[in-house]
Design an enzyme around this catalytic site. Structure first.
Site: not given
Length: 270
Positions: A109, A117-118, A15, A8-11, A13
């Site tokens: 949507y 995607s998160d 994870k 999980d590539v967030g802005n 972190r």
């Protein structure tokens, strides 16, 4: 038995977690992940940090049977992520996007490809845990609030600045307001500038959740479960509990909803 590696590539972190095929995304036990970790997403920009991460993961767990990820940090971050394991070039990387299909679920949507995607991953993760009308709140760099019906329909949601962004915005764009620091006394109406900032930002977040509950009820989708995730989840939950707001009995902090959703999607695409 198979092993799956999930990112999980967030802005803020990045994870990661690995889970064996003997477990399911609907499991709610405390020890869900066989391996897991987290680093600052900006570390991907450094060849040295990428090498350290790749070395740590490859030495910590066996070679996975599949790798899947969600990324909202941009195309360069995706490229850097996928360069981590040249020794595993035979493993196909699978990317979950906002328009990725998932059985029994769909979104209203207008352009699903523009849905983060998160957010979609977290919605899938919440669906795995509960088939009730749910509110999914991911309190990270941004706070996202999404409504998911028991019928599997995503009715849309909101994106607002997260707590840290709110604090930083006040400091950066006003002449006399400092960067506020949270302390144990911050409750109710502030009687100092620091308390007023902390309490005001908390109120904005909690107020948005309350408004979402009211609006969902008007839509005939009364919320039965609130899933709270993200770096600020525990902070918000503490404030909600202390003030006895929102019907605390139906709120649950569930770390790793995005990872759980990517995992659930991966199982249907291998």
């Amino acid at each position: 038995m198979s092993l799956y590696l999930i990112f999980d590539v967030g802005n803020t972190r990045l994870k990661w977690a690995a889970v064996e095929s003997t477990k399911q995304p609907s499991d709610q036990q405390k020890k869900l992940w066989d391996y897991s970790g987290s680093i600052n997403t900006q570390s991907l920009q450094s060849p040295e940090h990428r090498a350290e991460l790749a070395d740590y993961i490859s030495k910590t767990l066996p070679k996975p049977d599949a790798i899947a990820f969600s990324c909202v940090a941009g195309k360069e971050a995706i490229h850097q992520l996928q360069s981590l394991f040249p020794q595993w070039q035979d493993i196909q990387w699978k990317q979950l996007s906002g328009d990725s299909a998932f059985d029994g679920m769909r979104t209203l949507y207008q352009d699903p490809s523009k849905l983060g995607s998160d957010r979609w991953s977290a919605i899938i993760g919440a669906r795995c845990l509960s088939k009730t009308n749910s509110l999914i709140v991911n309190a990270g760099t941004a706070t996202t609030i999404d409504v998911l019906g028991s019928n599997g329909m995503h009715y849309g949601g909101w994106i607002l600045p997260g707590l840290s962004l709110m604090h930083q915005s006040l400091e950066a764009n006003t002449a006399q307001l400092p960067l506020a620091a949270r302390d144990a006394s911050t409750q109710g109406f502030g009687t100092s500038t620091n308390e007023a900032i902390i309490g005001g930002c908390d109120a904005a977040q909690i107020g948005a959740i309350q408004y979402a509950l009211d609006l969902a009820k008007q839509m005939n989708v009364p919320i039965e479960k609130i899933w709270l995730d993200g770096g600020n989840a525990k902070t918000l939950m503490n404030q909600i509990q202390q003030a006895n707001l929102l019907g605390t009995e139906k709120i649950e902090v569930s770390e790793g909803l995005v990872l759980r959703g990517v995992w659930a999607w991966l199982l249907k695409n291998i």
